[in-house]
Design a protein around this motif. Structure first.
Motif, short mmCIF file in Angstrom:
data_model
loop_
_atom_site.label_atom_id
_atom_site.label_comp_id
_atom_site.label_asym_id
_atom_site.label_seq_id
_atom_site.Cartn_x
_atom_site.Cartn_y
_atom_site.Cartn_z
N UNK A 37 0.84 -1.21 0.00
CA UNK A 37 0.00 0.00 0.00
C UNK A 37 0.87 1.25 0.00
N UNK A 38 1.95 1.24 0.75
CA UNK A 38 2.85 2.40 0.80
C UNK A 38 3.50 2.61 -0.56
N UNK A 39 3.94 1.53 -1.19
CA UNK A 39 4.54 1.64 -2.52
C UNK A 39 3.55 2.19 -3.53
N UNK A 40 2.32 1.69 -3.49
CA UNK A 40 1.28 2.20 -4.40
C UNK A 40 1.01 3.67 -4.17
N UNK A 41 0.91 4.05 -2.90
CA UNK A 41 0.64 5.45 -2.57
C UNK A 41 1.75 6.39 -3.03
N UNK A 42 2.99 5.96 -2.83
CA UNK A 42 4.12 6.78 -3.27
C UNK A 42 4.16 6.88 -4.80
N UNK A 43 3.95 5.75 -5.47
CA UNK A 43 3.96 5.76 -6.93
C UNK A 43 2.83 6.63 -7.47
N UNK A 44 1.66 6.55 -6.87
CA UNK A 44 0.52 7.35 -7.30
C UNK A 44 0.82 8.85 -7.14
N UNK A 45 1.61 9.19 -6.14
CA UNK A 45 1.96 10.59 -5.89
C UNK A 45 3.18 11.03 -6.70
N UNK A 46 3.69 10.13 -7.54
CA UNK A 46 4.85 10.47 -8.36
C UNK A 46 6.15 10.52 -7.58
N UNK A 47 6.20 9.80 -6.48
CA UNK A 47 7.38 9.78 -5.62
C UNK A 47 8.11 8.45 -5.77
N UNK A 48 9.41 8.42 -5.50
CA UNK A 48 10.13 7.15 -5.57
C UNK A 48 9.65 6.21 -4.46
N UNK A 49 9.53 4.95 -4.80
CA UNK A 49 8.97 3.98 -3.85
C UNK A 49 10.01 3.46 -2.86
#
Length: 180
Positions: A37-49
């Protein structure tokens, strides 16, 4: 999904009752889900996972510290995911609005550095002669001869503060004259 929530709820109830093995099993069970979930959230925000592990640790710490606030009659997953969402938002706010782009993707299209305009040494020397003697001497000692402020102060019987002032004023005057 429903089975997982029921299992987690049962484990958390046991953990609240003092079963440390159940608490350990619960944390082991939720960690991979939180990581994804954290990886998905970061990716969705355009941030490195790559920062997802820090967020997972923040979530687990919050669960541990706030487990007494969980209502044992309520399902565990919504409470957990509310904490996870808030910790992800906190992490994104701390980072600010940054977009990460690999510069190598644009290396061919980016213009090269424009060379800085420089004055010829003779032009600099001529302008240096127009400065007051004290400023000229200080600039010559520090900028050309590479002397330290302390050595320059001793050489000209000045305080270090006076040397800094003369250096600053001399550079400002020289810069203004060279820009003309």
């Amino acid at each position: 999904m429903r089975e997982r929530d029921d299992e987690w709820t049962g484990l958390m109830r046991s953990a609240i009752a003092g079963d440390s093995a159940a608490y350990h099993r619960l944390l082991k069970a939720v960690t991979p889900v939180l990581r994804a979930a954290a990886r998905r959230g970061l990716a969705r925000a355009g941030q490195p996972v790559d920062q997802s592990e820090d967020i997972v640790q923040d979530i687990l710490l919050a669960v541990h510290l706030k487990r007494h606030t969980w209502d044992v009659s309520a399902p565990f997953a919504p409470w957990l995911f509310a904490i996870a969402r808030n910790k992800l938002i906190d992490a994104l706010r701390r980072r600010g609005r940054r977009i990460f782009v690999d510069i190598d993707d644009f290396a061919e299209t980016l213009p090269g550095e424009t060379p800085a305009e420089t004055a010829s040494p003779s032009e600099v020397a001529a302008q240096l002669q127009t400065l007051p003697a004290r400023q000229r001497d200080v600039l010559q000692a520090i900028a050309v001869d590479a002397a330290s402020i302390k050595d320059t102060a001793a050489k000209f019987s000045m305080s270090e503060g006076a040397v800094r002032v003369a250096l600053h004023r001399g550079l400002a005057s020289l810069t203004a004259k060279l820009r003309e």
